[in-house]
Design a protein around this motif. Structure first.
Motif, PDB file in Angstrom:
ATOM      1  N   LEU A 207     -21.884  25.141  99.670  1.00 25.72           N
ATOM      2  CA  LEU A 207     -21.413  24.184  99.746  1.00 25.72           C
ATOM      3  C   LEU A 207     -21.473  22.783  98.927  1.00 25.72           C
ATOM      4  O   LEU A 207     -20.082  22.188  98.343  1.00 25.72           O
ATOM      5  CB  LEU A 207     -21.693  23.366 101.349  1.00 25.72           C
ATOM      6  N   LEU A 208     -22.558  22.802  98.303  1.00 32.89           N
ATOM      7  CA  LEU A 208     -22.578  21.439  97.266  1.00 32.89           C
ATOM      8  C   LEU A 208     -21.996  22.609  96.462  1.00 32.89           C
ATOM      9  O   LEU A 208     -22.163  21.188  94.920  1.00 32.89           O
ATOM     10  CB  LEU A 208     -23.610  21.263  97.105  1.00 32.89           C
ATOM     11  N   SER A 209     -21.953  23.455  95.768  1.00 28.22           N
ATOM     12  CA  SER A 209     -21.695  24.151  94.621  1.00 28.22           C
ATOM     13  C   SER A 209     -20.250  23.830  93.944  1.00 28.22           C
ATOM     14  O   SER A 209     -19.467  24.080  93.395  1.00 28.22           O
ATOM     15  CB  SER A 209     -21.518  25.322  94.537  1.00 28.22           C
ATOM     16  N   VAL A 210     -18.794  23.703  95.515  1.00 28.47           N
ATOM     17  CA  VAL A 210     -18.022  23.800  95.679  1.00 28.47           C
ATOM     18  C   VAL A 210     -16.980  22.730  94.117  1.00 28.47           C
ATOM     19  O   VAL A 210     -16.201  23.047  93.597  1.00 28.47           O
ATOM     20  CB  VAL A 210     -17.324  23.659  96.709  1.00 28.47           C
ATOM     21  N   PRO A 211     -17.167  21.126  95.199  1.00 29.45           N
ATOM     22  CA  PRO A 211     -16.992  20.687  94.013  1.00 29.45           C
ATOM     23  C   PRO A 211     -17.755  20.114  92.324  1.00 29.45           C
ATOM     24  O   PRO A 211     -16.570  20.532  91.451  1.00 29.45           O
ATOM     25  CB  PRO A 211     -17.761  18.967  94.443  1.00 29.45           C
TER      26      PRO A 211
END
Length: 444
Positions: A240-244
């Motif tokens: 989830l935190l890799s997307v940005p």
């Protein structure tokens, strides 16, 4: 013989990696699932990293021969300072990981370094076949940076030092450690650039520090958030935190592509004088490459080097406006009034292209007395004269040209630029049989 800084950096990284590998083999791998998850994240980050054109080992750029002393900056795009932001953020997050899903983790410094280094190498395998394998400088910097963060955090966390730290204070601690690691990495990158190219250390460090905001700040923030997120909700936080950061990396690639297209357009305009027969083939590119090297030696910042390169590429474009072409395009032997007229014509042409107005100013002022010129114009004048004179002098042309420039420092050419050119050419001769410069290909 005193080892060069880049050799010391490589040795330190190799010693750290070997020691950590031995410790990891002796004690085994703790929390294998967590280690695998972060290893996969780092490997994916390496798989998606951005890289420039393939750079031959002799330091030449793709498709063309570089002049003696020319640097190794990519010709078809800006230097990529953060090639694999996701891998960098994942590496730092694993170094700062104290808990996973509310359960304390027990991996130490050695395991952090081994997992990050092994994942970086695995993720680089597909790039090796395309000639974009992992570079020693970049791997050494990542190993030392991640090791530094892990040494600062893991022993203290394991001893319970941070048990009483509240949420905001703990988050600020992670950000402070990551910011300090970014500064250390900038110092390493500047030291490597100084060792490889001979560029003065202060301007090299200044350029590295200027690169910290933007994608560098995003890496630091994402690394801290990943460590906090995994501690709170477990490994599900990683995708989830890799997307940005992946979206930011995509945006940066598009920006780099635009910059590359802009540079290629200017290079195409510069070749107009060659196509028209006004200047010899490759003259503009040779002057641009050597001007960049001299500019680095004199301490110009990266933005100023870009302007200098554009001006050097287009310095002869005023010859397109001449009715009678200059023989062999050798403007350095023309009378001073004729040189100024051609320079003013060139500046007028450059202003019509929409290029940075500073480029036109340099082109216009390249023929003025050197006492009245800005530094970039002095560089273009000296390097242009050197290329013309060395080409016309036969086998001994380079030495003869440099001697003529030194004799002309009383009036025509700036003494400090001529001496800088001599240093650049001397270093190029000393590195003739050495490997090409590894510019890092990205931070961490």
């Amino acid at each position: 013989m005193t080892p060069r800084p880049h050799t010391l950096v490589h040795v330190c990284a190799a010693v750290l990696a070997a020691g950590c590998l031995g410790a990891a083999l002796w004690h085994g791998v703790a929390e294998r699932g967590v280690a695998l998850a972060f290893g996969v994240l780092v490997a994916v980050g390496e798989l998606t990293r951005h890289h420039g054109p393939r750079r031959p080992r002799d330091g030449r750029q793709p498709g063309e021969g570089a002049p003696p002393g020319a640097g190794t900056q990519p010709r078809d795009g800006p230097r990529v300072r953060q090639a694999a932001p996701l891998a960098a953020a994942g590496s730092l997050a694993y170094a700062l990981l104290g808990e996973a899903g509310g359960r304390p983790s027990h991996h130490g410094v050695a395991q952090v370094v081994v997992v990050v280094l092994a994942a970086s190498l695995c993720g680089s395998v597909p790039h090796v076949g395309r000639g974009h394998g992992p570079t020693r400088d970049r791997l050494a910097r990542r190993t030392l940076t991640v090791g530094f963060v892990a040494v600062c955090f893991q022993p203290l966390y394991g001893s319970g030092t941070f048990d009483d730290w509240g949420g905001p204070a703990y988050a600020l601690l992670l950000l402070a450690l990551l910011s300090l690691s970014a500064l250390c990495d900038a110092v390493l990158a500047a030291a490597l650039a100084h060792s490889r190219t001979g560029r003065p250390f202060p301007p090299a460090l200044r350029d590295e520090l200027r690169a910290l905001p933007g994608i560098g700040a995003a890496v630091v923030a994402t690394g801290a958030v990943m460590a906090l997120g995994v501690a709170a909700v477990g490994l599900w936080a990683l995708p989830l935190l890799s997307v940005p950061l992946l979206l930011a990396q995509l945006s940066y690639r598009r920006y780099a592509a635009v910059r590359a297209t802009y540079r290629q357009t200017i290079a195409s305009l510069a070749r107009a004088t060659e196509i028209a027969g006004c200047t010899p083939a490759g003259h503009a590119r040779r002057v641009a490459d050597l001007s960049r090297s001299v500019g680095r030696d004199l301490g110009l910042t990266e933005p100023d080097l870009v302007v200098l390169e554009y001006a050097a590429l287009m310095h002869d474009i005023g010859q397109l406006s001449l009715v009678d072409p200059v023989p062999a395009g050798a403007t350095a032997v023309l009378p001073a009034p004729e040189q100024r007229r051609i320079a003013l014509l060139g500046g007028a042409v450059v202003r019509q292209t929409g290029v940075d107005p500073r480029v036109a100013g340099i082109v216009e002022r390249q023929a003025e007395p050197h006492q009245e010129q800005p530094l970039a114009a002095r560089i273009v004048r000296v390097v242009n004269a050197y290329d013309e004179k060395s080409r016309a002098g036969g086998p001994d042309g380079p030495l003869t040209a440099l001697e003529e420039l030194r004799l002309g420092t009383a009036g025509e050419y700036a003494p400090q630029v001529v001496e800088s050119l001599a240093r650049v050419l001397s270093r190029a001769g000393a590195r003739e049989h050495a490997d090409g410069y590894d510019d890092g290909g990205g931070r961490w």
